[in-house]
Design an enzyme around this catalytic site. Sequence first.
Site, PDB file in Angstrom:
ATOM      1  N   ASP A 306      -0.883   5.376  20.922  1.00  0.00           N
ATOM      2  CA  ASP A 306      -0.687   3.932  21.013  1.00  0.00           C
ATOM      3  C   ASP A 306       0.783   3.540  20.829  1.00  0.00           C
ATOM      4  O   ASP A 306       1.463   4.046  19.927  1.00  0.00           O
ATOM      5  CB  ASP A 306      -1.527   3.275  19.909  1.00  0.00           C
ATOM      6  CG  ASP A 306      -1.392   1.763  19.882  1.00  0.00           C
ATOM      7  OD1 ASP A 306      -1.960   1.122  20.772  1.00  0.00           O
ATOM      8  OD2 ASP A 306      -0.726   1.237  18.975  1.00  0.00           O
ATOM      9  N   GLU A 376       0.830   5.546  25.763  1.00  0.00           N
ATOM     10  CA  GLU A 376       0.859   4.147  26.211  1.00  0.00           C
ATOM     11  C   GLU A 376       2.254   3.592  25.994  1.00  0.00           C
ATOM     12  O   GLU A 376       2.749   3.540  24.870  1.00  0.00           O
ATOM     13  CB  GLU A 376      -0.127   3.314  25.392  1.00  0.00           C
ATOM     14  CG  GLU A 376      -0.216   1.883  25.904  1.00  0.00           C
ATOM     15  CD  GLU A 376      -0.198   0.804  24.821  1.00  0.00           C
ATOM     16  OE1 GLU A 376      -0.568  -0.311  25.075  1.00  0.00           O
ATOM     17  OE2 GLU A 376       0.208   1.059  23.731  1.00  0.00           O
TER      18      GLU A 376
HETATM   19  C1  GLC Z   1      -1.307  -1.306  21.831  1.00  0.00           C
HETATM   20  C2  GLC Z   1      -2.747  -1.715  21.944  1.00  0.00           C
HETATM   21  C3  GLC Z   1      -2.875  -3.155  21.560  1.00  0.00           C
HETATM   22  C4  GLC Z   1      -2.402  -3.321  20.157  1.00  0.00           C
HETATM   23  C5  GLC Z   1      -1.001  -2.766  19.988  1.00  0.00           C
HETATM   24  C6  GLC Z   1      -0.623  -2.654  18.551  1.00  0.00           C
HETATM   25  O1  GLC Z   1      -0.513  -1.958  22.733  1.00  0.00           O
HETATM   26  O2  GLC Z   1      -3.219  -1.488  23.219  1.00  0.00           O
HETATM   27  O3  GLC Z   1      -4.177  -3.606  21.697  1.00  0.00           O
HETATM   28  O4  GLC Z   1      -2.429  -4.658  19.816  1.00  0.00           O
HETATM   29  O5  GLC Z   1      -0.881  -1.487  20.528  1.00  0.00           O
HETATM   30  O6  GLC Z   1      -1.281  -1.573  17.955  1.00  0.00           O
END
Ligand code: GLC
Length: 685
Positions: A306, A376
């Site tokens: 993440d 991500e």
């Molecule tokens: C990522 C997740 C999102 C979350 C963020 C903080 O972008 O997809 O949903 O709010 O991380 O953890």
Amino acid sequence: MSFKKHEAHIDLVTCIDNPAFKDVDGEGDGSAAKTSDDDHAGEEKQESAAAEEYTQIKPYAGMPKEVLLLYSSQARYRVPREILFWLTVACTLAIVALTITVIAVSPRCLSWWQLSPVYQVYPRSFKDSDGDGVGDLKGIQEQLAHFEFLNIKSVWISPFYRSPMRDFGYDVEDFRAIDPLFGTMRDFEELLAEMHNKGLKLIMDFIPNHTSDRHRWFNMSRMRDPHYEDYYVWTDCNATAPRPNNWVSVFGNSSWTFDEVRGQCYLHQFLKEQPDLNFRNPHVRQEMTDIIHFWLDKGVDGFRMDAVKHILEAAHLRDEPQVDPNKPPEMITSEWDLHHDYTTSQLGLHDLLRHWRAEMDGYSREPGRYRFMVTESYDYHEVEKTMMYYGTPLVKESDFPFNFYLLDLPQNSSGLWVQHLVHLWMANMPKGRWPNWVVGNHDRPRIASSVGQAYIRVLNMLLLTLPGTPTTYYGEEIGMENINITDSQIQDPAGKHNASASRDPQRSPMQWSGDMNAGFSSNKTNSTWLPVHSDYRRVNVEVQKKDEDSVLSQYRFLNALRQSELALQRGWFCYVRADASVFSFLRELDGLDRAFLMVLNFGKEAAVTDLSSIPELPDQLTVLMSTNHVSDGKVLQKSHIPTEAGEGLVIQYSISTRFNPTHSEQCYVSEKACYIRVVDILYKC
Ligand code: GLC
Ligand code: MG
């Protein structure tokens, strides 16, 4: 007892009577070995007579060593023996050489994360097993048949760690515990075991950038426990106007909050309830690596990492440059106001990810147990930053970074635009790597709403026929749309800051059936954590399963096709045509005469596509599948391929001349492979 000269046949009794059959040590108890004292004098004489007789005896099974030695050196026995010996040596060498050759020329087998789409489950919204209106792990287990029905093997489940749920699980209080809302550790273990029994893989979220402010580490840190003091990013600041620099949170406003207990400010790139960990502290690095081990030891098959670009920040804490230098500093409140030179993609980030990759590799050695990593990172125009997460040819990192470029699809509906977005990835991806495609997730509006329901089928067709791994956000397989949320219904913290940024609309409960709560929950009071979409009686799994023309049936057909056709799995991908309406491409594999042509109309109007200038295509083309169904099986002239707006065609055809050799600049393949029909194998070519 004597040997009968010239007798052609010696039977077993005679063999045993043979004096040479006697044990070397003379201890045998055969009749031939039995000698009486009276016979003793004649014994030597008899034996020399017998030795002479040996030369007269033909070889026979079980003959004594002396006889064997007499015959074994004769040419008629020696020569065949030697021939057999050398033949054995030659065959062994040939088998070794063949094995080495086969290994050397075989293309790599595709791994599980390449063979199936990755399906994203948002656990709050997938299936509620206990009627509290919120989805849970048992609920997911109840619905595993859905993945089998769709022929999906890889399931990514968004966070289910213990959490105060300020960011619905992305604020973790304990990385080694399951939140009671979702179930227990036993529920998790049962779910994982059941998924593995069914051949499904479980990918979970790993959230390294921050913890919840309720995490034990944060409490220890704010109390300046010597071990935890530097677990987070702290700096001196003014309690009344806490803003040590101009950095802003992704959710808006300053990314610094004053902590009264410690009397300092801490950094949070997301909510103030999500303090950023300090990865410059080796203890923090070790803690997070240990957590990876904890879940790998439990058997999870991979991680979605993440918010990785936020993991490190510049230690100097200088202001970031403003996008608009003339904007008054107090107006800098949104992430779009700054160039993130000091808060994202800092030096050392990739070392961390590579280290985690190496740890995961340690668990990947057993066959079929490869542990998968996807990162991500939204890098927008800086696509080269995203591509760095693929690692280098020598140092592995993620198997792929999420490709978010197709999320921009709603900006412009045309074939050219779709080709442009596809090409953004294909043109920048390091050679030999594996692409992937995302059109939705829990952070972005549902694609069926943003491009329009009319395009959901052609979009699924695009995803399932492009090279690489598609991701499917729960509900995309039935064409689920955003729900409308009133301000008072907002649950998402990002929406509380800015209603238009709320992510609730795309997180509504999965629509399983036309029953109460769309079959998501048995909650009698009709209350689910977010409302069910009003279209659920029409748009649901149960109804669509019965309709062979539904979005769901088409998804299932295309996924089955993708998995059964080598050309779609790992063949060449070549651009054929793009215009205001249509994006057209083909998939072919050298040596295989079956190929596929896709003609996808993303435009606003019907179109007729003329591909007569492409000699590699046969004149007549038969439609294998159309999203409009009525065109299935139609035979079209390649000079005249009609499509409605939002219609997609999969055309299967036979080729003798392939397209890629003469159009290499339009074609791409991850790893070249050729097919030999007679032996039904692939080889590197
Ligand atoms: C990522 C997740 C999102 C979350 C963020 C903080 O972008 O997809 O949903 O709010 O991380 O953890
Ligand atoms: Mg529940």
